[in-house]
Design a protein around this motif. Structure first.
Motif, PDB file in Angstrom:
ATOM      1  N   TYR A  48       0.813  -1.209   0.000  1.00  0.00           N
ATOM      2  CA  TYR A  48       0.000   0.000   0.000  1.00  0.00           C
ATOM      3  C   TYR A  48       0.848   1.260   0.000  1.00  0.00           C
ATOM      4  CZ  TYR A  48      -3.897   2.995   1.142  1.00  0.00           C
ATOM      5  OH  TYR A  48      -4.842   3.967   1.099  1.00  0.00           O
ATOM      6  N   GLU A  49       2.091   1.158   0.469  1.00  0.00           N
ATOM      7  CA  GLU A  49       2.967   2.314   0.481  1.00  0.00           C
ATOM      8  C   GLU A  49       4.409   1.858   0.381  1.00  0.00           C
ATOM      9  OE1 GLU A  49       2.948   4.172   4.345  1.00  0.00           O
ATOM     10  OE2 GLU A  49       2.270   2.326   5.229  1.00  0.00           O
ATOM     11  N   ASP A  50       5.273   2.754  -0.073  1.00  0.00           N
ATOM     12  CA  ASP A  50       6.706   2.490  -0.094  1.00  0.00           C
ATOM     13  C   ASP A  50       7.269   2.905   1.248  1.00  0.00           C
ATOM     14  OD1 ASP A  50       6.677   1.626  -2.720  1.00  0.00           O
ATOM     15  OD2 ASP A  50       6.728   3.675  -3.463  1.00  0.00           O
ATOM     16  N   PHE A  51       7.273   1.985   2.196  1.00  0.00           N
ATOM     17  CA  PHE A  51       7.691   2.353   3.550  1.00  0.00           C
ATOM     18  C   PHE A  51       8.528   1.229   4.130  1.00  0.00           C
ATOM     19  CE2 PHE A  51       7.266   3.188   8.072  1.00  0.00           C
ATOM     20  CZ  PHE A  51       7.442   4.561   8.088  1.00  0.00           C
ATOM     21  N   ASP A  52       9.683   1.575   4.648  1.00  0.00           N
ATOM     22  CA  ASP A  52      10.616   0.580   5.156  1.00  0.00           C
ATOM     23  C   ASP A  52      11.052   0.990   6.557  1.00  0.00           C
ATOM     24  OD1 ASP A  52      12.426  -1.378   5.527  1.00  0.00           O
ATOM     25  OD2 ASP A  52      13.850  -0.720   4.006  1.00  0.00           O
ATOM     26  N   THR A 112       6.978   3.527  19.775  1.00  0.00           N
ATOM     27  CA  THR A 112       6.025   3.612  20.882  1.00  0.00           C
ATOM     28  C   THR A 112       4.665   4.063  20.373  1.00  0.00           C
ATOM     29  OG1 THR A 112       7.760   4.090  22.493  1.00  0.00           O
ATOM     30  CG2 THR A 112       5.543   4.742  23.080  1.00  0.00           C
ATOM     31  N   LYS A 113       4.675   4.978  19.402  1.00  0.00           N
ATOM     32  CA  LYS A 113       3.423   5.500  18.856  1.00  0.00           C
ATOM     33  C   LYS A 113       2.686   4.482  17.999  1.00  0.00           C
ATOM     34  CE  LYS A 113       4.933  10.359  18.617  1.00  0.00           C
ATOM     35  NZ  LYS A 113       5.217  11.500  17.723  1.00  0.00           N
ATOM     36  N   VAL A 114       3.434   3.651  17.288  1.00  0.00           N
ATOM     37  CA  VAL A 114       2.784   2.777  16.304  1.00  0.00           C
ATOM     38  C   VAL A 114       2.738   1.313  16.722  1.00  0.00           C
ATOM     39  CG1 VAL A 114       3.515   4.305  14.440  1.00  0.00           C
ATOM     40  CG2 VAL A 114       4.937   2.353  15.037  1.00  0.00           C
ATOM     41  N   LYS A 115       3.108   1.018  17.966  1.00  0.00           N
ATOM     42  CA  LYS A 115       3.228  -0.385  18.379  1.00  0.00           C
ATOM     43  C   LYS A 115       1.915  -1.150  18.276  1.00  0.00           C
ATOM     44  CE  LYS A 115       2.626   0.899  23.250  1.00  0.00           C
ATOM     45  NZ  LYS A 115       3.284   0.986  24.557  1.00  0.00           N
ATOM     46  N   ASP A 116       0.769  -0.452  18.431  1.00  0.00           N
ATOM     47  CA  ASP A 116      -0.513  -1.157  18.444  1.00  0.00           C
ATOM     48  C   ASP A 116      -1.129  -1.290  17.064  1.00  0.00           C
ATOM     49  OD1 ASP A 116      -0.562  -1.625  21.200  1.00  0.00           O
ATOM     50  OD2 ASP A 116      -1.261   0.407  21.587  1.00  0.00           O
ATOM     51  N   VAL A 117      -0.518  -0.696  16.036  1.00  0.00           N
ATOM     52  CA  VAL A 117      -1.078  -0.812  14.694  1.00  0.00           C
ATOM     53  C   VAL A 117      -0.224  -1.688  13.805  1.00  0.00           C
ATOM     54  CG1 VAL A 117      -2.202   1.427  14.808  1.00  0.00           C
ATOM     55  CG2 VAL A 117       0.089   1.277  13.844  1.00  0.00           C
ATOM     56  N   LEU A 118       0.889  -2.175  14.328  1.00  0.00           N
ATOM     57  CA  LEU A 118       1.757  -3.047  13.548  1.00  0.00           C
ATOM     58  C   LEU A 118       1.711  -4.461  14.097  1.00  0.00           C
ATOM     59  CD1 LEU A 118       4.923  -0.804  13.151  1.00  0.00           C
ATOM     60  CD2 LEU A 118       2.969  -0.985  11.643  1.00  0.00           C
ATOM     61  N   GLU A 119       1.825  -5.408  13.196  1.00  0.00           N
ATOM     62  CA  GLU A 119       1.780  -6.817  13.598  1.00  0.00           C
ATOM     63  C   GLU A 119       2.912  -7.150  14.564  1.00  0.00           C
ATOM     64  OE1 GLU A 119       2.075 -11.183  11.436  1.00  0.00           O
ATOM     65  OE2 GLU A 119       1.496  -9.412  10.292  1.00  0.00           O
ATOM     66  N   ASN A 120       4.090  -6.564  14.327  1.00  0.00           N
ATOM     67  CA  ASN A 120       5.244  -6.783  15.190  1.00  0.00           C
ATOM     68  C   ASN A 120       5.627  -5.513  15.926  1.00  0.00           C
ATOM     69  OD1 ASN A 120       6.280  -9.642  14.447  1.00  0.00           O
ATOM     70  ND2 ASN A 120       5.891  -8.672  12.479  1.00  0.00           N
ATOM     71  N   GLY A 126      -0.921   0.587   7.468  1.00  0.00           N
ATOM     72  CA  GLY A 126       0.008   1.414   6.727  1.00  0.00           C
ATOM     73  C   GLY A 126      -0.271   2.892   6.890  1.00  0.00           C
ATOM     74  N   ILE A 127      -1.558   3.260   6.855  1.00  0.00           N
ATOM     75  CA  ILE A 127      -1.935   4.666   6.995  1.00  0.00           C
ATOM     76  C   ILE A 127      -1.579   5.186   8.381  1.00  0.00           C
ATOM     77  CG2 ILE A 127      -3.890   6.267   7.046  1.00  0.00           C
ATOM     78  CD1 ILE A 127      -5.237   4.548   4.943  1.00  0.00           C
ATOM     79  N   ASN A 128      -1.919   4.424   9.411  1.00  0.00           N
ATOM     80  CA  ASN A 128      -1.635   4.858  10.786  1.00  0.00           C
ATOM     81  C   ASN A 128      -0.134   4.977  11.036  1.00  0.00           C
ATOM     82  OD1 ASN A 128      -4.353   4.947  11.353  1.00  0.00           O
ATOM     83  ND2 ASN A 128      -4.418   2.915  12.257  1.00  0.00           N
ATOM     84  N   THR A 129       0.615   4.036  10.489  1.00  0.00           N
ATOM     85  CA  THR A 129       2.064   4.090  10.654  1.00  0.00           C
ATOM     86  C   THR A 129       2.643   5.321   9.984  1.00  0.00           C
ATOM     87  OG1 THR A 129       2.196   1.682  10.719  1.00  0.00           O
ATOM     88  CG2 THR A 129       4.219   2.871  10.200  1.00  0.00           C
ATOM     89  N   TYR A 130       2.196   5.565   8.746  1.00  0.00           N
ATOM     90  CA  TYR A 130       2.718   6.718   8.008  1.00  0.00           C
ATOM     91  C   TYR A 130       2.410   8.017   8.745  1.00  0.00           C
ATOM     92  CZ  TYR A 130       3.835   9.789   4.127  1.00  0.00           C
ATOM     93  OH  TYR A 130       4.400  10.770   3.354  1.00  0.00           O
ATOM     94  N   ARG A 131       1.206   8.146   9.227  1.00  0.00           N
ATOM     95  CA  ARG A 131       0.826   9.369   9.956  1.00  0.00           C
ATOM     96  C   ARG A 131       1.649   9.543  11.222  1.00  0.00           C
ATOM     97  NH1 ARG A 131      -5.316   9.210  11.163  1.00  0.00           N
ATOM     98  NH2 ARG A 131      -4.793  11.217  12.095  1.00  0.00           N
TER      99      ARG A 131
END
Length: 502
Positions: A21-25, A47-55, A373-378
């Motif tokens: 969905y996005e070019d994000f590494d 810390t911000k994105v820990k709950d929206v990522l599988e790992n 992907g959207i939540n992580t990018y934001r």
């Protein structure tokens, strides 16, 4: 750094929503963070994105360990922390660090207590590890069985091939297998026994047809669908022509086949293509032949209708708008009558085609999008910086329209409205800017439409404040930069653009 990312996060995989969905590494966050301050910022990101990522929690843990180690290393070098260093860490960050440390200590004490009472947490960890390894073996066994069934390979040939891999290939000096790792079953019978023991069954085969491999809303829907169902169904993707999304499917291990709609034998080609499949998915109204062929072969079909074509204008939309020579009114009506299941993304579409399908065949399932992907990018991107990189400043009011530039999407209406907005702008407020993403120069009527938009904007000078870009794989920066997202589509009900913007 002493430890590598692989050491800290063994077997880590990026979340499904982050790619394609996005070019994000995420890996550069670890590799490029050298100083303690950079590592601190990296930890804050995860810390911000820990709950929206599988790992997410594992990555948060790894980043904290790296940062904490650098802090200890700095302390051992007798580098005193200055008042500026102390202020650099917010009270919230201190709280997060102290809370995280307290939780870790509590977990360690709990594990120690449980270990004394019930034989140790290490044993439980080893049991869980062995269970996961067994499931991985079963998945490999399933892949082997599926390949054998797909191509009709004799059992003896499979066993001979496995023996060759084990005795020749794995014994070569160029290949290294850790320890006594059992990477493959000794025989086909052993593979089936392992699947039976762990209750892992071969997946049913599904032929999923899209109207292209270009990046657009309907094709993204199919991508999301097969990604969610790939553990239950073995998909093969069919498209009438090549496109950028081939790599997205192949990255998931799916075969992509091209079946040319313009071929005079297209109808028979579809019949032969799906003959050995258990299910079919036809994504868009333009794939009537798939539905009709499925009925002929008694294969259950799912027809996903994204379009809202008035029933008295089937010929017009098929021939004039979408230039589908193979499609006509009679085929559309036949497909509606013969589809096993039909899905509409909104109730208004179901009403639009009322009377063409039997009771109980059609369902309304509203469009959805993967949010990871959207939540992580934001969480990790700065809106101000993204706008600056795109060439927009704080005094610009950015209006964005996303989608293939064509008549049914209504970009000319947007251009006309924007021209009026430019006329009314007295220069005292923010400067309106218009950004359109999705131009492609394939069909002549689309090229003519793009030229009409440019002429409309140029007639009022609004073209000086407008940018029209080609189709983009990564659209998230444009959403983040926008002040307003417009969607004056003429015949769509719930475009993915609306969901993404929200």
């Amino acid at each position: 750094m002493d430890e590598t990312v692989a050491d800290l996060l063994p077997g880590m995989e990026l979340p499904a929503g982050a790619d394609p969905y996005e070019d994000f590494d995420f890996q550069p966050y670890f590799e490029e963070a050298k100083s303690e301050e950079e590592l601190r910022k990296t930890w804050r990101v995860f810390t911000k994105v820990k709950d929206v990522l599988e790992n997410g929690r594992r990555m948060e843990n790894a980043s904290w360990r790296l940062w904490h180690r650098e802090r200890l290393r700095g302390a051992s070098d007798s580098k005193a922390e200055t008042p500026e260093d102390e202020l650099m860490m917010s009270e919230m960050e201190k709280f997060d660090m102290n809370l995280d440390s307290s939780l870790r200590q509590a977990q360690e004490r709990t594990n120690h207590m449980v270990g004394e009472m019930f034989g140790g947490s290490q044993q439980k960890f080893m049991e869980e590890k062995e269970k996961q390894e067994a499931l991985q073996k079963a998945e490999r066994a399933r892949s082997l069985v599926e390949i054998q069934e797909k191509f009709g390979v004799p059992d003896a040939a499979v066993d001979a091939f496995l023996q060759w891999i084990r005795s020749d290939l794995l014994q070569s000096p160029e290949i290294s297998v850790a320890g006594s790792a059992d990477v493959m079953p000794p025989s086909l019978a052993d593979a089936k026994d392992l699947m039976e023991t762990l209750k892992v069954k071969p997946r049913k085969r599904c032929a999923a047809f899209g109207h292209s491999l270009e990046r657009n809303g309907a094709n993204n829907f199919l991508l999301y669908l097969v990604r969610e169902l790939k553990d239950e169904l073995a998909f093969t993707i069919f498209s009438p022509k090549e496109g950028a999304m081939r790599e997205d499917y192949e990255a998931m291990g799916m075969e992509v086949r091209i079946s040319d709609m313009k071929s005079p034998t297209y109808e028979n080609d579809v019949v032969e293509a799906i003959r050995d499949f258990d299910y079919t998915v036809a994504n868009t109204i333009m794939l009537t032949e798939v539905v009709i062929a499925s009925k002929k072969l008694a294969i259950p079909s799912l027809w996903v209708i994204h379009e809202a074509w008035p029933q008295d204008q089937f010929e017009y939309y098929a021939k004039e708008v979408f230039l589908m020579a193979h499609l006509d009114d009679s085929k559309i009506r036949q497909a509606f009558a013969e589809a096993t299941k039909i899905v509409f993304p909104a109730q208004v579409q179901k009403v639009c085609y009322e009377g063409l399908f039997k009771d109980g065949v059609a369902s309304v399932i509203y469009n959805g999008i993967p949010l990871a992907g959207i939540n992580t990018y934001r969480a990790v991107q700065s809106r101000k910086r993204v706008r600056a990189e795109l060439g927009y400043g704080e005094n610009d009011f950015l209006i964005v329209q996303m989608g293939t530039v064509c008549k049914r999407k209504g970009q000319l209406i947007t251009a006309q409205a924007f021209a009026q907005l430019i006329k009314r702008n007295d220069g005292t407020g923010k400067q309106p800017k218009l950004l359109m993403i999705g131009a492609r120069y394939i069909r002549q009527h689309e090229i003519d439409y793009i030229n009409a938009i440019k002429e409309e904007l140029a007639s009022t000078g609004a073209d000086q404040h407008t940018t029209i870009l080609d189709v983009k794989k990564n659209v998230l920066p444009y959403y983040l930069a926008a002040d307003v997202v417009v969607c004056p589509s003429l015949n769509e009900v719930l475009p993915l653009v609306i969901c993404e913007a929200m």
